[in-house]
Design an enzyme around this catalytic site. Sequence first.
Site, mmCIF file in Angstrom:
data_model
loop_
_atom_site.group_PDB
_atom_site.id
_atom_site.type_symbol
_atom_site.label_atom_id
_atom_site.label_comp_id
_atom_site.label_asym_id
_atom_site.label_seq_id
_atom_site.Cartn_x
_atom_site.Cartn_y
_atom_site.Cartn_z
ATOM 1 N N SER A 116 0.810 -1.219 0.000
ATOM 2 C CA SER A 116 0.000 0.000 0.000
ATOM 3 C C SER A 116 0.843 1.269 0.000
ATOM 4 C CB SER A 116 -0.954 0.002 1.196
ATOM 5 O OG SER A 116 -0.248 0.073 2.413
ATOM 6 N N LYS A 159 -7.326 4.849 6.637
ATOM 7 C CA LYS A 159 -6.217 5.665 6.148
ATOM 8 C C LYS A 159 -6.648 7.117 5.917
ATOM 9 C CE LYS A 159 -3.862 1.700 4.114
ATOM 10 N NZ LYS A 159 -3.532 0.957 2.879
#
Length: 645
Positions: A116, A159
Amino acid sequence: MKKAYTVIVTLLLLLSTLPVVGAQCPSEGHTVILKAPAVSRTADGRLVGVATNFVITVAPGSGHVYLETWPLAEVDMQASARLATQIAGEVTGKDMSKYDVFIQVKADSPIIGGPSAGGTMTVGIIAALEGWEVRDNVMMTGMINPDGTIGPVGGILEKAAAAASVGAKLFLIPEGQRIQVVQERQERNIGGIIQITTTTKKVDVAQYAKERWGLEVKEIRDIYDAVYYFTGHRLQKPQTPTTVQIDTSFLREDAEKDYENTTAYYQDVLERLKKSSVDYGTYMALKEALDQAAALLDSSKASLDEGMYYTVLSKDFQARIVIRHVDWYLEVQTVQDISALLNRVNSYINETEQYVSEMEIQGMTMLQAIAAAEERIEQAKDALQDAWKSFYNGNYWDAVGNAAYAYERADTARFWASLGKRFASGEVIKREELKETARTYIDESNLIATYIESMYGDVLGTSLTDTIQKAEEYYDDGKYSAAIFTAMEARVRGEVFLDTLGIDNVTVLRDKLNQMREGAKTAIGLAQSKGIVPILAIAYYEFAESYEKGEGIEDLQNAMIFYQYARESAGVFLMKVKSGESNSTWTNPLNPSNWTTSSPNTPSSTSNASTSNTGTSNTGAGITSLCGPGIIALFALLPLLRRRK
């Protein structure tokens, strides 16, 4: 004192004679600092968003990538760091063998890192290479793919919260991941009994983040978009050719002949079954199997009429496995017959392997075909091993079935090898040149599998890890082509899982499928602009189209997988690799110096760009969108439906 001085001088003289090992001092290069969101696991097992600091320095050196994380990440980032470095060099046109890259990652708690952060690292390396400043109020999440696109990740909502918590104003996410599916847990006390209910809800991340934190969320497609939003500079982006030819007519004669032969084979075995002396139960079981083959042949004929020639070959292949299974089951009478049958198949596979291994690969198009052939040989060998296991366990039906698949798989290897000979043109390519590419794909695939398991647990069973382990075995045996495609399969299935997590809405899935189709088409067009005929990618693209005609979620998911196969296959051999002997370089479409189309973009001046400070900076060393069992089950291997020629 004099003695001590003498010792010191002697030591200095000795050290001066030692060869210089490792990287040059990073103070000679440029450093950028970026923040990136990640997820961390709490003591009670929940996933929460955390902000991490990336300090990235690029300095003159010899092609090394150094990575330090503090505290240790739950998922290794090394593979992503290497790929990020490679992509950064390709999109800027710089030779990364002349630079060293230093990446420091610091968080307040152990993070689930890995793929990621790939996009963020790539942006940072590019900015350091070019000496550009980066905006400190922009953050992003997303994998970096070998073709420069930004791949899907998990934990988008967590996030986004992490980005908002450190003052970010713009949060970049992979294209297609704006809508997230979450599960809300509610508890009610009814007469002293706690009732727990779980409801599924779709969340528009952009709308939610704007309302709650004033955070702007944008979807981005590739590293070019990411660099622009971080730096204000536009790297020259490859232009998709206006005309992309996706046509499998080069397989027309093969498809027509294959359908005719397979149909004749079916009729012959059906007549043999009718005349056989098997009992009623066996007859009905074998007849039912042949009925499945007949249905596949009907589908093959429809594809032939539509001009979908690779789909014809794949449907015939599926039908022939069934037909041969029945044929051989009627043929064998004793255990010794089955043993002899397996030995015959083994000889056929060995002959095929020798034939393919002795072929000289001429040109990139032939390389694709030979790579496909070598992968299928390894699959045939694996299937034959399964046949022997079934044989020794007394399961003769499965032994014959696995042998039938092994034989047909070896036969398709011969087909692809012969197809490669048709397209033989250009310089000779040595198989050893694929080693580095194979290693990259295996590492990236393993990274994605570990990331999924860390985020969501064992939702996919061992299907991905088993596939990657098989790729490792091929790599260790020097079967680099087979390793590449096997690892690619795991990578694609992992990406599709992340991109469709928890989504059971056909409309939403079709939107994602449309994006994947366009991505595959672009990759094919870029390969064609280099003068390469991406026969494997074109074949997979057509096979995806055949699944896209279906109405169910399973059909759409299969179509997604094959569109992704097409995209990856079109670009895999365009990656820059070097031969240990000739030090030859293959072109990569991401490199601006290799583009054939023009119309360059003028660099934007929306933000000030200047060389960042030289030297190192001061540094220190429960997601709720879980998908239900139904959608997870779709990602198991479908032994028959996904078998392709």
